[in-house]
Design a protein around this motif. Structure first.
Motif, PDB file in Angstrom:
ATOM      1  N   ALA A  27      19.731  -8.710  13.624  1.00 50.27           N
ATOM      2  CA  ALA A  27      19.153  -7.368  13.516  1.00 50.27           C
ATOM      3  C   ALA A  27      18.143  -7.094  14.621  1.00 50.27           C
ATOM      4  O   ALA A  27      18.071  -5.979  15.153  1.00 50.27           O
ATOM      5  CB  ALA A  27      18.507  -7.187  12.146  1.00 50.27           C
ATOM      6  N   ARG A  28      17.346  -8.120  14.975  1.00 48.19           N
ATOM      7  CA  ARG A  28      16.336  -7.951  16.029  1.00 48.19           C
ATOM      8  C   ARG A  28      16.259  -9.250  16.835  1.00 48.19           C
ATOM      9  O   ARG A  28      15.326 -10.022  16.720  1.00 48.19           O
ATOM     10  CB  ARG A  28      14.976  -7.587  15.425  1.00 48.19           C
ATOM     11  N   PRO A  29      17.256  -9.479  17.687  1.00 53.88           N
ATOM     12  CA  PRO A  29      17.326 -10.764  18.397  1.00 53.88           C
ATOM     13  C   PRO A  29      16.208 -10.984  19.394  1.00 53.88           C
ATOM     14  O   PRO A  29      15.982 -12.125  19.814  1.00 53.88           O
ATOM     15  CB  PRO A  29      18.687 -10.702  19.096  1.00 53.88           C
ATOM     16  N   TYR A  30      15.492  -9.930  19.777  1.00 53.93           N
ATOM     17  CA  TYR A  30      14.425 -10.069  20.767  1.00 53.93           C
ATOM     18  C   TYR A  30      13.037  -9.876  20.166  1.00 53.93           C
ATOM     19  O   TYR A  30      12.067  -9.632  20.898  1.00 53.93           O
ATOM     20  CB  TYR A  30      14.658  -9.084  21.917  1.00 53.93           C
ATOM     21  N   ALA A  31      12.938 -10.013  18.849  1.00 55.64           N
ATOM     22  CA  ALA A  31      11.643  -9.947  18.164  1.00 55.64           C
ATOM     23  C   ALA A  31      11.310 -11.338  17.634  1.00 55.64           C
ATOM     24  O   ALA A  31      11.908 -11.785  16.653  1.00 55.64           O
ATOM     25  CB  ALA A  31      11.679  -8.934  17.022  1.00 55.64           C
TER      26      ALA A  31
END
Length: 559
Positions: free
Chosen positions: A154-158
């Motif tokens: 869902a948020r691979p860069y968070a």
């Protein structure tokens, strides 16, 4: 005779024990919206929950009272949603994971009206995470793993969301026995260390305890404890001071050097220790603060200020001395590991005692080199020591720790509306922009994105998007996150300190084809991140603010 059941809390006292937030008032839910101007108006807030919320049966009772209370007005849909997911967490913690699943179904129905992109980035993550946790506790790991994968995707860069997914992976491995918890911790770090270098040091300790020396060297190479520059009068909440930092740097350098020596890289090990030793010597040579003396019209420093500076200097001098001693202990341990083949078990232990506390991390490995333990009984003893070492690592998989990683709600009101670079006091406002600071050398940059209402994941992503944008501007296809911080901030005045939003802060090294990593980052090439995938995803996600960011994020050379 069993103790009588605890009396249920009153309606007003039931909300905080359920989900950690204040009781709603007549106009606001005290979860997303709160009163302003002594109740005359309302506004959007980033409320902070109780991070030490007790989970269990008492929380289930409190949630039932809160959910049935008329104080929870029909329009407070998202607060009702949060009370339901909190109830699910309490149910799992109380040993009733099966009862949590229908509660999560009810919560999901309440969040369907949130715009789909925002729901996917917060509410759905929370619902899937707790559902996966319940399924793990039910022993249905196979059903939990696709949900964990959804959370990570869902948020691979968070980094904050990735830490949540990693905790669930660790819980799943612990329940299934498919991998050891230590193996999962190391795997998580090797997979996510490029995005979040802060997870590398704990994984190094785990790998050292299990004798995985090549992994230790990989994780520790190029790992620094530098911190992105601060912004104006903002202060990081719970940040490490330089006394703590030098101790951690000694630990990282020592562990890495020990592992390098173990795999035959003895010259690299000594060079690593000598480098930090020289830095410590330079710091220790700095002169102490000047003594206090009266100044004209009292315009100089007060006696109290000077006394405080002297005390800080002395504390740092003590920390430097301890770090220097620690490096000497690592040298002793490296030498002992090489000599252990000629020593008895008792002789090895006697030498280990002389290198405490650093020796506590290497006991199993050093003893494994002794011929006295090269038998079935000795190998069983070493395996037992490694198991104890793995169990002694900080517990990162408690229900409370999982709850703290749940994302704040994403709503239209909390989304950043960039208005250009902001520094100091002016970052307090509801809008903010990216700030870039070029450090000496031309390839190292500090990048910030601060906002009063945005979630941790949002400031992390926008800061990373700006790093990718900077790299593209400079013609670089990759960059390396030397370090990063996502922290809550305080705005401090001479009178008080008040909460003032979050900051996603990065220190990046731009990697261009003709400009390799500097010596201090050697060995960290595996952590380099490709620019295009980051930019392609996040520029679409934050398309509304990207044009402003492109215009606003101007380079500022650091004097």
């Amino acid at each position: 005779m069993p103790a009588p059941a605890a009396k249920p809390p009153t309606e007003k006292a039931s909300f905080a024990p359920c989900d950690g937030y204040l009781t709603p008032d007549k106009a606001t839910d005290n979860y997303i919206h709160g009163s302003v101007l002594l109740g005359v108006g309302t506004g959007t807030y980033d409320f902070h929950p109780n991070e030490k919320l007790p989970l269990g049966a008492a929380g289930v009772v409190a949630c039932d009272v809160a959910l049935a209370s008329p104080l929870l007005r029909p329009e407070f849909t998202l607060r009702r949603h949060h009370l339901l997911v909190a109830k699910a967490m309490h149910l799992v913690a109380a040993g009733r994971p099966g009862d949590a699943l229908p509660v999560l179904d009810s919560a999901r129905n309440l969040s369907l009206d949130v715009p789909a992109p925002l729901r996917a980035r917060s509410f759905a993550i929370e619902e899937k995470s707790i559902r996966a946790y319940a399924l793990i506790k039910l022993g249905n790991v196979d059903a939990a793993e696709p949900l964990i994968a959804d959370v990570a995707a869902a948020r691979p860069y968070a980094p904050s969301v990735q830490r949540l997914a990693d905790m669930l992976r660790t819980m799943s491995a612990e329940a299934s026995g498919k991998m050891t918890v230590t193996d999962v911790r190391i795997s998580n770090a090797l997979r996510g260390g490029g995005l979040d270098p802060s997870r590398l040091a704990p994984a190094m300790m785990a790998a050292l305890g299990q004798g995985r020396m090549s992994d230790v060297v990989k994780l520790g190479s190029g790992l620094t404890m530098t911190t992105p520059s601060a912004q104006g009068s903002w202060q990081e909440v719970g940040s490490l001071d330089k006394n703590q930092t030098i101790g951690i740097r000694q630990l990282i350098a020592g562990i890495t050097a020990y592992a390098e020596a173990a795999i035959g890289k003895t010259s690299e090990a000594e060079a690593r220790l000598a480098q930090l030793e020289s830095e410590i010597a330079r710091e220790a040579a700095l002169p102490p603060p000047a003594e206090w003396s009266p100044s004209f019209l009292g315009m100089g420093k007060s006696k109290q200020q000077v006394a405080s500076e002297v005390a800080a200097y002395q504390r740092y001098a003590t920390s430097l001395a301890e770090a220097r001693n620690g490096l000497q202990n690592w040298r002793k341990l490296i030498a002992l590991r090489g000599n252990a083949r000629t020593l008895s078990k008792e002789e090895v232990i006697n030498q280990l005692v002389k290198a405490v506390p650093q020796a506590s991390l290497t006991i199993a490995d050093v003893l494994s080199q002794s011929p006295a333990l090269d038998n079935d009984a000795g190998r069983a003893e070493i395996a037992s020591m490694r198991a104890i070492s793995a169990g002694a690592l900080p517990d990162r998989t408690s229900p409370s720790a999982l709850l703290q990683l749940m994302p704040r709600p994403e709503t239209p009101e909390t989304q950043p509306k960039s208005s250009g670079p902001r520094t100091g006091f002016f970052q307090f406002g509801p809008t903010a922009g990216a700030t870039r600071v070029e450090l000496p050398g031309g390839q190292r940059w500090d990048i910030h994105f601060s906002h009063k209402l945005a979630s941790a994941a949002t400031v992390e992503e926008i800061a990373l998007m700006n790093a990718a944008l900077l790299a593209k501007e400079k013609g670089c296809g990759r960059f390396l996150l030397e370090t990063r911080r996502t922290y809550e901030r305080e705005l401090r005045t001479q009178y008080d300190a008040s909460y003032a939003g979050r900051d996603g802060a990065l220190r990046v090294w731009l990697v261009c084809d003709d400009k390799p990593l500097p010596p201090e980052l050697a060995g960290a090439e595996w952590r380099e991140m490709a620019v295009d995938p980051i930019y392609d995803r996040l520029s679409v996600q934050y398309a509304d603010i990207l044009p402003q960011e492109q215009a606003a994020a101007t380079a500022v050379a650091k004097p």
